[in-house]
Design a protein around this motif. Structure first.
Motif, PDB file in Angstrom:
ATOM      1  N   ARG A 181       0.838  -1.204   0.000  1.00  0.00           N
ATOM      2  CA  ARG A 181       0.000   0.000   0.000  1.00  0.00           C
ATOM      3  C   ARG A 181       0.874   1.255   0.000  1.00  0.00           C
ATOM      4  O   ARG A 181       1.864   1.343   0.723  1.00  0.00           O
ATOM      5  N   GLU A 182       0.488   2.226  -0.835  1.00  0.00           N
ATOM      6  CA  GLU A 182       1.204   3.490  -0.843  1.00  0.00           C
ATOM      7  C   GLU A 182       0.844   4.264   0.421  1.00  0.00           C
ATOM      8  O   GLU A 182      -0.330   4.444   0.743  1.00  0.00           O
ATOM      9  N   LEU A 183       1.881   4.736   1.140  1.00  0.00           N
ATOM     10  CA  LEU A 183       1.672   5.506   2.358  1.00  0.00           C
ATOM     11  C   LEU A 183       1.634   7.000   2.077  1.00  0.00           C
ATOM     12  O   LEU A 183       0.875   7.723   2.699  1.00  0.00           O
ATOM     13  N   ARG A 184       2.488   7.440   1.144  1.00  0.00           N
ATOM     14  CA  ARG A 184       2.516   8.872   0.851  1.00  0.00           C
ATOM     15  C   ARG A 184       3.409   9.156  -0.352  1.00  0.00           C
ATOM     16  O   ARG A 184       4.421   8.492  -0.556  1.00  0.00           O
ATOM     17  N   ALA A 185       3.025  10.161  -1.108  1.00  0.00           N
ATOM     18  CA  ALA A 185       3.929  10.759  -2.087  1.00  0.00           C
ATOM     19  C   ALA A 185       4.737  11.785  -1.297  1.00  0.00           C
ATOM     20  O   ALA A 185       4.170  12.654  -0.654  1.00  0.00           O
ATOM     21  N   MET A 186       6.055  11.644  -1.303  1.00  0.00           N
ATOM     22  CA  MET A 186       6.899  12.433  -0.403  1.00  0.00           C
ATOM     23  C   MET A 186       7.477  13.689  -1.014  1.00  0.00           C
ATOM     24  O   MET A 186       8.245  14.388  -0.394  1.00  0.00           O
ATOM     25  N   GLY A 187       7.157  13.994  -2.228  1.00  0.00           N
ATOM     26  CA  GLY A 187       7.672  15.197  -2.850  1.00  0.00           C
ATOM     27  C   GLY A 187       8.367  14.864  -4.154  1.00  0.00           C
ATOM     28  O   GLY A 187       8.702  13.722  -4.442  1.00  0.00           O
ATOM     29  N   ILE A 188       8.555  15.896  -4.931  1.00  0.00           N
ATOM     30  CA  ILE A 188       9.173  15.735  -6.239  1.00  0.00           C
ATOM     31  C   ILE A 188      10.648  15.406  -6.055  1.00  0.00           C
ATOM     32  O   ILE A 188      11.340  16.065  -5.292  1.00  0.00           O
ATOM     33  N   GLY A 189      11.124  14.382  -6.743  1.00  0.00           N
ATOM     34  CA  GLY A 189      12.525  14.035  -6.611  1.00  0.00           C
ATOM     35  C   GLY A 189      12.940  12.879  -7.472  1.00  0.00           C
ATOM     36  O   GLY A 189      12.130  12.242  -8.137  1.00  0.00           O
ATOM     37  N   ALA A 190      14.236  12.621  -7.429  1.00  0.00           N
ATOM     38  CA  ALA A 190      14.809  11.533  -8.206  1.00  0.00           C
ATOM     39  C   ALA A 190      15.525  10.527  -7.319  1.00  0.00           C
ATOM     40  O   ALA A 190      15.999   9.512  -7.812  1.00  0.00           O
ATOM     41  N   ALA A 191      15.604  10.795  -6.016  1.00  0.00           N
ATOM     42  CA  ALA A 191      16.333   9.900  -5.119  1.00  0.00           C
ATOM     43  C   ALA A 191      15.789  10.032  -3.702  1.00  0.00           C
ATOM     44  O   ALA A 191      15.228  11.056  -3.324  1.00  0.00           O
ATOM     45  N   ALA A 192      15.968   8.978  -2.918  1.00  0.00           N
ATOM     46  CA  ALA A 192      15.556   8.983  -1.516  1.00  0.00           C
ATOM     47  C   ALA A 192      16.490   8.075  -0.721  1.00  0.00           C
ATOM     48  O   ALA A 192      17.045   7.123  -1.267  1.00  0.00           O
ATOM     49  N   ALA A 193      16.641   8.387   0.564  1.00  0.00           N
ATOM     50  CA  ALA A 193      17.461   7.554   1.448  1.00  0.00           C
ATOM     51  C   ALA A 193      16.933   7.661   2.863  1.00  0.00           C
ATOM     52  O   ALA A 193      16.432   8.715   3.266  1.00  0.00           O
ATOM     53  N   PHE A 194      17.017   6.564   3.601  1.00  0.00           N
ATOM     54  CA  PHE A 194      16.669   6.551   5.021  1.00  0.00           C
ATOM     55  C   PHE A 194      17.916   6.823   5.842  1.00  0.00           C
ATOM     56  O   PHE A 194      19.018   6.399   5.461  1.00  0.00           O
TER      57      PHE A 194
END
Length: 160
Positions: free
Chosen positions: A111-124
């Motif tokens: 399940r999708e929790l959220r669209a986190m913003g416009i971007g090309a990369a993510a990291a925890f």
């Protein structure tokens, strides 16, 4: 030394790509090559993204698909990041001329929790408390639980 590290990183990614293709084929999937691969910190789960927007979560030891879901249909996955606890996955998509939202999914349900913003990369963050999303305006740091924006870093520095 740096060349050896890059070589081994590339070799690992290639080996994981072969594993993903093999597991996908065994499970009847014809998804083509994985476009992005990520491991959870314990190495027991492998996440793979494909050019049609499909995301698979694989058991790294049993070599079986645990979960498969579709993110943004028809748009290839360009980058994946798995949370340290393995419960969430951040997915960035190919640009194809326009910026797209980085989306956060629950790995158990898909399940999708959220669209986190416009971007090309993510990291925890290593402790899993924050998520960084990189995009055209800089980097946004989110609280991983509430998904509230903690900081914005534009190309010139910190913006609060």
């Amino acid at each position: 030394m740096r060349r050896a590290v890059r070589f081994h990183h590339g070799l690992l990614a290639g080996m994981l790509g072969v594993l993903v293709a093999s597991v996908s084929a065994q499970n009847g999937a014809r998804l083509g090559p994985a476009t992005s691969i990520a491991l959870n910190p314990s190495g027991t789960r492998v996440a793979a993204g494909f050019s049609d927007g499909t995301i698979q979560i694989l058991d790294g030891q049993m070599r079986t698909v645990v979960r498969q879901f579709r993110g943004e249909p028809g748009v290839g996955v360009s980058q994946l990041a798995i949370s340290p606890d393995g419960r969430r996955i951040a997915v960035a998509y190919e640009l194809r001329g326009t910026w797209r939202n980085v989306r956060l999914f629950d790995t158990q349900s898909g399940r999708e929790l959220r669209a986190m913003g416009i971007g090309a990369a993510a990291a925890f963050s290593p402790d899993g408390k924050m998520i960084a999303v990189g995009g055209p305006g800089g980097v946004v740091i989110l609280d991983a639980n509430s998904l509230q924006v903690l900081q914005r870093l534009d190309q010139g520095g910190l913006v609060l």
